[in-house]
Structure formats: C-alpha cells, structure tokens
Design an enzyme around this catalytic site. Structure first.
Site, mmCIF file in Angstrom:
data_model
loop_
_atom_site.group_PDB
_atom_site.id
_atom_site.type_symbol
_atom_site.label_atom_id
_atom_site.label_comp_id
_atom_site.label_asym_id
_atom_site.label_seq_id
_atom_site.Cartn_x
_atom_site.Cartn_y
_atom_site.Cartn_z
ATOM 1 N N SER A 1 -3.255 4.218 2.188
ATOM 2 C CA SER A 1 -4.190 3.977 1.092
ATOM 3 C C SER A 1 -5.324 3.032 1.471
ATOM 4 O O SER A 1 -6.433 3.165 0.951
ATOM 5 C CB SER A 1 -3.472 3.494 -0.172
ATOM 6 O OG SER A 1 -2.823 2.262 0.047
ATOM 7 N N SER B 1 0.849 -1.190 0.000
ATOM 8 C CA SER B 1 0.000 0.000 0.000
ATOM 9 C C SER B 1 0.877 1.230 0.000
ATOM 10 O O SER B 1 1.976 1.222 0.550
ATOM 11 C CB SER B 1 -0.890 0.011 1.241
ATOM 12 O OG SER B 1 -0.128 0.180 2.419
ATOM 13 N N ASP B 2 0.394 2.289 -0.610
ATOM 14 C CA ASP B 2 0.988 3.589 -0.361
ATOM 15 C C ASP B 2 0.482 3.964 1.035
ATOM 16 O O ASP B 2 -0.557 3.481 1.475
ATOM 17 C CB ASP B 2 0.541 4.598 -1.418
ATOM 18 C CG ASP B 2 1.489 5.770 -1.548
ATOM 19 O OD1 ASP B 2 2.283 5.991 -0.621
ATOM 20 O OD2 ASP B 2 1.430 6.470 -2.568
ATOM 21 N N SER B 3 1.211 4.790 1.743
ATOM 22 C CA SER B 3 0.839 5.103 3.119
ATOM 23 C C SER B 3 -0.623 5.520 3.210
ATOM 24 O O SER B 3 -1.077 6.371 2.455
ATOM 25 C CB SER B 3 1.716 6.232 3.647
ATOM 26 O OG SER B 3 3.063 5.838 3.588
#
Length: 171
Positions: free
Chosen positions: A104, A100-102
């Site tokens: 997300s 995940s992007d932070s």
C-alpha cells in the site's frame, strides 16, 4: 467485532482490524489496480465505515489496525494524515500501531501517482502515521529510504521515534 477483539486480546494477542477505512465500497468493484474512492458522503463514512472501528478501539481496546487501499476525497488512505492520525488517534483514541496492507505504501507512487517514487511514498506514509510496513520482499529499500529521509532532514528522528514508540507501547 468488539467481543472478538476482546477475546483475542485476552490471550495477549494483538487484535488488528482491517481495512481502515472505507474499503469494499468502491464503485464498479474496483479494489486493486485503480483509484478506488468509495464516493460515499461524509455521514456514510462516519456512521457506516468508521463506526465499527470506533467501537472496537474504544470498547475493546484493539491495538492494531491495517490501512485500506482505497482513497477518500482524492487522498489515498496510506498517505492520509486526516484518517491515520487526526481521526484514528485524536478522535477515536487509538493507542496502537498502523500496518500497511501489502504494497500500500508503494501504491502511493505506482498506482495512485500522488508521489514521484517509493522514497516520496515512504515520506508521505510516515508523515500520515504509518508505523509498520508489511510486504513480501526484502525491506532494504524502505529502511534505506527512511534513513535517507532522516539524513536529508525531510523527516525528523523525533517523528520516527514517535512512530516506533507506538509499536513499543503495544509490545
């Protein structure tokens, strides 16, 4: 991208291209606190946005990928089974892990409002194909949500094992 990924991975370091997929083409330059559907045609998505990822997975064997914040056709990438599983794994042949992007995953409930809360966001992300949650806080809430979802029978331990197996394949 292909040469860079090959070079990185030749040093036994995982190449993790980002952001999969359709990021940075949102209208009005909205990238963070709003729905950010890029509003591109399916052919633009395929030939412009997916193409570099397809090349780097198929030709360089990149083993990591970071999910994008945007949505596409109304479905956020963080919970998008079509992109994180069907396209990525089945069509592109990706063998690695999705990170995940932070935040997300939490954005599925907090920004996108496609889930009621973080537990439901966790479920949607796991079903879509997320392997690793990245964030800058304690992981207790996420891990506890995964455990609760398994205990409640809302996601099978077989699915969790499959997601973990994909990480262990890379290791």
């Amino acid at each position: 991208g292909v040469a860079m990924s090959k070079g990185i991975q030749s040093q036994r370091v995982v190449s993790t291209p980002k952001h999969f997929v359709g990021y940075s083409d949102a209208k009005a330059a909205r990238e963070w606190d709003a729905r950010t559907d890029p509003h591109v045609t399916p052919s633009e998505m395929f030939y412009i946005h997916e193409y570099p990822f397809r090349k780097v997975f198929q030709e360089a064997g990149a083993l990591g990928v970071m999910c994008a914040y945007n949505d596409y056709n109304g479905v956020p990438m963080a919970g998008n089974y079509e992109y994180l599983t069907t396209k990525l794994r089945k069509e592109m042949g990706f063998k690695g892990y999705v990170v995940s992007d932070s935040y997300s995953i939490e954005r599925l409930s907090d920004i996108y409002h496609v889930c009621a809360d973080h537990k439901e966001a966790c479920l949607m992300a796991l079903k879509a194909g997320f392997n690793v949650r990245t964030d800058f806080n304690e992981p207790d809430e996420y891990i506890n949500n995964v455990r609760s979802l398994v205990k409640e029978g809302r996601i099978s331990i077989k699915r969790i094992d499959e997601l973990v197996r994909q990480v262990l394949y890379v290791k």
